[in-house]
Design an enzyme around this catalytic site. Structure first.
Site, PDB file in Angstrom:
ATOM      1  N   GLU B  43      30.086  21.339  -3.253  1.00 23.40           N
ATOM      2  CA  GLU B  43      29.682  22.713  -3.600  1.00 23.40           C
ATOM      3  C   GLU B  43      28.184  22.916  -3.376  1.00 23.40           C
ATOM      4  OE1 GLU B  43      31.432  25.210  -4.048  1.00 23.40           O
ATOM      5  OE2 GLU B  43      33.192  24.892  -5.317  1.00 23.40           O
ATOM      6  N   ASN B  47      26.361  25.261  -0.576  1.00 21.94           N
ATOM      7  CA  ASN B  47      25.379  26.284  -0.946  1.00 21.94           C
ATOM      8  C   ASN B  47      24.143  26.227  -0.056  1.00 21.94           C
ATOM      9  OD1 ASN B  47      26.881  27.531  -2.873  1.00 21.94           O
ATOM     10  ND2 ASN B  47      25.839  26.617  -4.630  1.00 21.94           N
ATOM     11  N   ARG B  96      32.276  34.804   3.674  1.00 22.64           N
ATOM     12  CA  ARG B  96      33.551  35.101   3.019  1.00 22.64           C
ATOM     13  C   ARG B  96      34.721  34.845   3.968  1.00 22.64           C
ATOM     14  NH1 ARG B  96      33.228  37.930  -1.854  1.00 22.64           N
ATOM     15  NH2 ARG B  96      31.028  38.146  -2.295  1.00 22.64           N
TER      16      ARG B  96
HETATM   17  N1  LIG Z   1      20.841  26.743  -2.528  1.00 24.96           N
HETATM   18  C1  LIG Z   1      20.800  28.044  -2.793  1.00 24.96           C
HETATM   19  N2  LIG Z   1      19.807  28.817  -2.271  1.00 24.96           N
HETATM   20  C2  LIG Z   1      19.752  30.143  -2.530  1.00 24.96           C
HETATM   21  N3  LIG Z   1      20.645  30.806  -3.304  1.00 24.96           N
HETATM   22  C3  LIG Z   1      21.643  30.088  -3.841  1.00 24.96           C
HETATM   23  C4  LIG Z   1      21.780  28.687  -3.620  1.00 24.96           C
HETATM   24  N4  LIG Z   1      22.868  28.252  -4.297  1.00 24.96           N
HETATM   25  C5  LIG Z   1      23.376  29.330  -4.917  1.00 24.96           C
HETATM   26  N5  LIG Z   1      22.651  30.444  -4.656  1.00 24.96           N
HETATM   27  C6  LIG Z   1      22.871  31.815  -5.196  1.00 24.96           C
HETATM   28  O1  LIG Z   1      23.731  31.725  -6.319  1.00 24.96           O
HETATM   29  C7  LIG Z   1      24.931  32.478  -6.085  1.00 24.96           C
HETATM   30  C8  LIG Z   1      26.104  31.795  -6.755  1.00 24.96           C
HETATM   31  O2  LIG Z   1      26.339  30.515  -6.142  1.00 24.96           O
HETATM   32  P1  LIG Z   1      27.811  29.907  -6.184  1.00 24.96           P
HETATM   33  O3  LIG Z   1      27.798  28.608  -5.472  1.00 24.96           O
HETATM   34  O4  LIG Z   1      28.251  29.887  -7.610  1.00 24.96           O
HETATM   35  O5  LIG Z   1      28.692  30.972  -5.424  1.00 24.96           O
HETATM   36  P2  LIG Z   1      28.748  31.287  -3.845  1.00 24.96           P
HETATM   37  O6  LIG Z   1      28.096  30.188  -3.085  1.00 24.96           O
HETATM   38  O7  LIG Z   1      28.213  32.657  -3.617  1.00 24.96           O
HETATM   39  O8  LIG Z   1      30.317  31.291  -3.586  1.00 24.96           O
HETATM   40  P3  LIG Z   1      31.277  30.012  -3.619  1.00 24.96           P
HETATM   41  O9  LIG Z   1      30.464  28.829  -4.042  1.00 24.96           O
HETATM   42  O10 LIG Z   1      32.325  30.343  -4.623  1.00 24.96           O
HETATM   43  O11 LIG Z   1      31.810  29.884  -2.239  1.00 24.96           O
HETATM   44  C9  LIG Z   1      25.035  32.572  -4.587  1.00 24.96           C
HETATM   45  O12 LIG Z   1      25.813  33.657  -4.149  1.00 24.96           O
HETATM   46  C10 LIG Z   1      23.553  32.728  -4.196  1.00 24.96           C
HETATM   47  O13 LIG Z   1      23.105  34.042  -4.467  1.00 24.96           O
HETATM   48 MG   LIG Z   2      28.631  28.203  -3.516  1.00 25.42          MG
END
Ligand SMILES: Nc1ncnc2c1ncn2[C@@H]1O[C@H](COP(=O)(O)OP(=O)(O)OP(=O)(O)O)[C@@H](O)[C@H]1O
Ligand SMILES: [Mg+2]
Lengths: 116, 136
Positions: B43, B47, B96
């Site tokens: 995860e 990210n 997405r």
């Molecule tokens: N490494 C990162 N750098 C910048 N923003 C981040 C980072 N990790 C997370 N975020 C921010 O936090 C939000 C939530 O992260 P999260 O991993 O919970 O969900 P996601 O990545 O959007 O979707 P999913 O992990 O369910 O595919 C992201 O949409 C983004 O805005």
């Molecule tokens: Mg994520």
């Protein structure tokens, strides 16, 4: 339900086979967003049903120790997906059934979701 | 162990976590613990690819726990509390379509880990540190 019978009721094609077609499938989950799949992680996730046909579906299965990935709605995985699955020893099936029906068929044959 | 994380496409995303999973398994760490580490790291790795153009991961294994540190030099997270909420996502439409953007990644990391530290600075990047204990 053993894998061989899952293949039958899903009317599935085997895209990547595994030696153990007799393995017991007790728990399955179906989702198109991979983090929703991982939110579902429990002690034994044997099967993942998804409409998402890309290498990350296999990667997700790998991280979760999922043994079988089923692509629904007749979606055909590309060679990159198949190659990764072969490397990881993950069985890949394709079924013409849509997600809801595929899950329903398995459920009606005793395959459960997390928490029964 | 150090891994670099290629941020240019989704094809290679997960290779670092895959490598770490193999290493932990080889060391005899129990499967349920390896699974928690693998999910949390994957995860965090995703990210960096989705939100930050890639980065790197450092995995350090101790007798009773593993520390996973995933670092990027992306935009940072303006509001960590909001980012931690289930369902909150700023993932672009393209992500997405690739199966991401449920807004469940950080909550999943929190759930799988024994300790989670998120250090982030807008415009400079983010470091996510995950501790997984080997005792179940
Ligand atoms: N490494 C990162 N750098 C910048 N923003 C981040 C980072 N990790 C997370 N975020 C921010 O936090 C939000 C939530 O992260 P999260 O991993 O919970 O969900 P996601 O990545 O959007 O979707 P999913 O992990 O369910 O595919 C992201 O949409 C983004 O805005
Ligand atoms: Mg994520």
């Amino acid at each position: 339900m053993i894998l061989k019978d899952c293949i039958k009721v899903l009317e599935a094609q085997v895209a990547v086979s595994v030696p153990d077609l007799e393995m017991d499938i007790q728990v399955a989950c179906g989702a198109d967003l991979m983090s929703d799949v991982m939110a579902f992680a429990c002690a034994s996730n044997e099967m993942l049903l998804t409409g998402l046909v890309n290498p990350q579906a296999i990667r997700t299965a790998e991280m979760m120790d999922v043994k079988v990935v089923v692509f629904v709605r007749g979606k055909q995985p590309g060679e990159a997906v198949l190659e990764l699955a072969r490397q990881m020893g993950i069985c890949v099936l394709t079924t013409p059934l849509p997600m809801f029906t595929a899950c329903g068929v398995l459920y009606s044959h005793g395959v459960l979701g997390k928490g029964g | 162990m150090t891994f670099s994380i290629d941020g240019s496409d989704f094809i290679h995303a997960g290779e670092a976590s895959s490598g770490a999973k193999k290493a932990l398994t080889k060391l005899g760490v129990k499967a349920p613990v390896v699974k928690r580490a693998a999910i949390a790291m994957y995860e965090a790795e995703l990210n960096t690819v989705i939100h930050a153009g890639g980065g790197s991961a450092e995995v350090d294994i101790y007798p009773d726990h593993v520390l996973i540190r995933v670092t990027d030099h992306g935009p940072g997270i303006p509001d960590v509390r909001l980012a931690m909420q289930e369902g909150w996502s700023t993932a672009p439409e393209a992500a997405r379509e690739m199966g991401f953007g449920a807004g469940m990644g950080l909550p999943n990391i929190k759930k799988q880990s024994d300790e989670l530290l998120i250090e982030t600075e807008p415009g400079r990047g983010t470091t996510v540190t995950i501790r997984i204990n080997f005792t179940v």
